[in-house]
Enzyme design. Sequence first.
Site, mmCIF file in Angstrom:
data_model
loop_
_atom_site.group_PDB
_atom_site.id
_atom_site.type_symbol
_atom_site.label_atom_id
_atom_site.label_comp_id
_atom_site.label_asym_id
_atom_site.label_seq_id
_atom_site.Cartn_x
_atom_site.Cartn_y
_atom_site.Cartn_z
ATOM 1 C CB SER A 159 -0.904 0.013 1.234
ATOM 2 O OG SER A 159 -1.694 1.180 1.256
ATOM 3 C CG ASN A 346 5.223 7.257 -7.674
ATOM 4 O OD1 ASN A 346 4.334 6.743 -8.330
ATOM 5 N ND2 ASN A 346 5.944 8.293 -8.113
ATOM 6 C CE LYS A 347 5.282 1.406 0.751
ATOM 7 N NZ LYS A 347 4.452 1.804 1.888
ATOM 8 C CB VAL A 348 10.076 4.206 -3.380
ATOM 9 C CG1 VAL A 348 11.461 4.764 -3.059
ATOM 10 C CG2 VAL A 348 9.907 2.829 -2.725
#
Length: 352
Positions: A159, A346-348
């Site tokens: 997530s 974005n996740k990262v």
Amino acid sequence: MNAVIDPEALHARAATTRMFQEAAEAPSVVGAQFVANRDVLAALAADLRRRPPSFIATCARGSSDHAATYAKALFETRLGVVTASVSPSIGSVYGVPQQLRDALFIAVSQSGRSPDLLRNAEAAREAGARVVALVNVADSPLADLADVVVPLHAGPERSVAATKSYLASLSALLQLAALWSDDFALLDALDKLPDALRRAWDCDWSAAGEGLVPARNLFVLGRGLGLGAAQEAALKLKETCGLHAEAYSSAEVKHGPMALVGPGFPVLILAQPDQTEAGTLALAGEFRARGAQVWLASREPGADLPVAVAPHPACAPLLLVQSFYRMANALSLARGLDPDTPPHLNKVTETL
């Protein structure tokens, strides 16, 4: 965002999101982390007692920086060591060397890949600081730069909204503080924390979730050890629920921002069960007298939102955040959004 969702359907759907499932893993993650990290943190704590740092500098962004806010209050209240946040841009954009000799430099990151954190960790090491990396990816570039690596052991987190990795950051900091201070009461509380997190997950905060469906703005208040929890809650409300939420210290909010609080203004208050509690409860009463829509999370009778009893006051922010995550996940769906894939994120995030 006025989506109408059947409560039973919402409850069933909420349990299917990655955010829900990953946040629900936090008690097991924290329990396993305490076992896995005990030796590395005990060795670090022993070294810090032999060679006390002149001060502590933290470096992080996003949710990890909210963990750093918790670290500041934790280390200053439990150890009396001045702790300050270093802006990542000082090293990565401005390129100005910092005076960090004999400091403890703690970098907190889920991925361990953001270029600005890497540059600052490298600069801190060159300046003579001891560099500790709290990172979920133990073989990351940040880990390679650190003198001591403290894995978060949160496992894969898919997530976009960080949940279990955030709580794992807090629990790693808590274990370090307990071992460094050799505080028996705090060490004993670590054993009880996973079960307390399970009880926190079961706390019903649906009253706040239902009340915030039509909201556009709100304040989230905490203080001391609980300020980082307020910051994390405000970020998640922006990120997953499309809500303009601002976090303030329950002391600082009186220096200007409270002028905005009038009839119907939503305020979520996370009361920390320590010396700051009485002032926070008094503030909740003051806002109610103005007609504000207050949701108070507190151990006190008559609170709007129930809280799990903390085995130690320093554990309370983790429990408040765990209860909040479950509510925020459902609120996101009720507002017609997907908590797992917030728009434009974005996740990262690899910040320069």
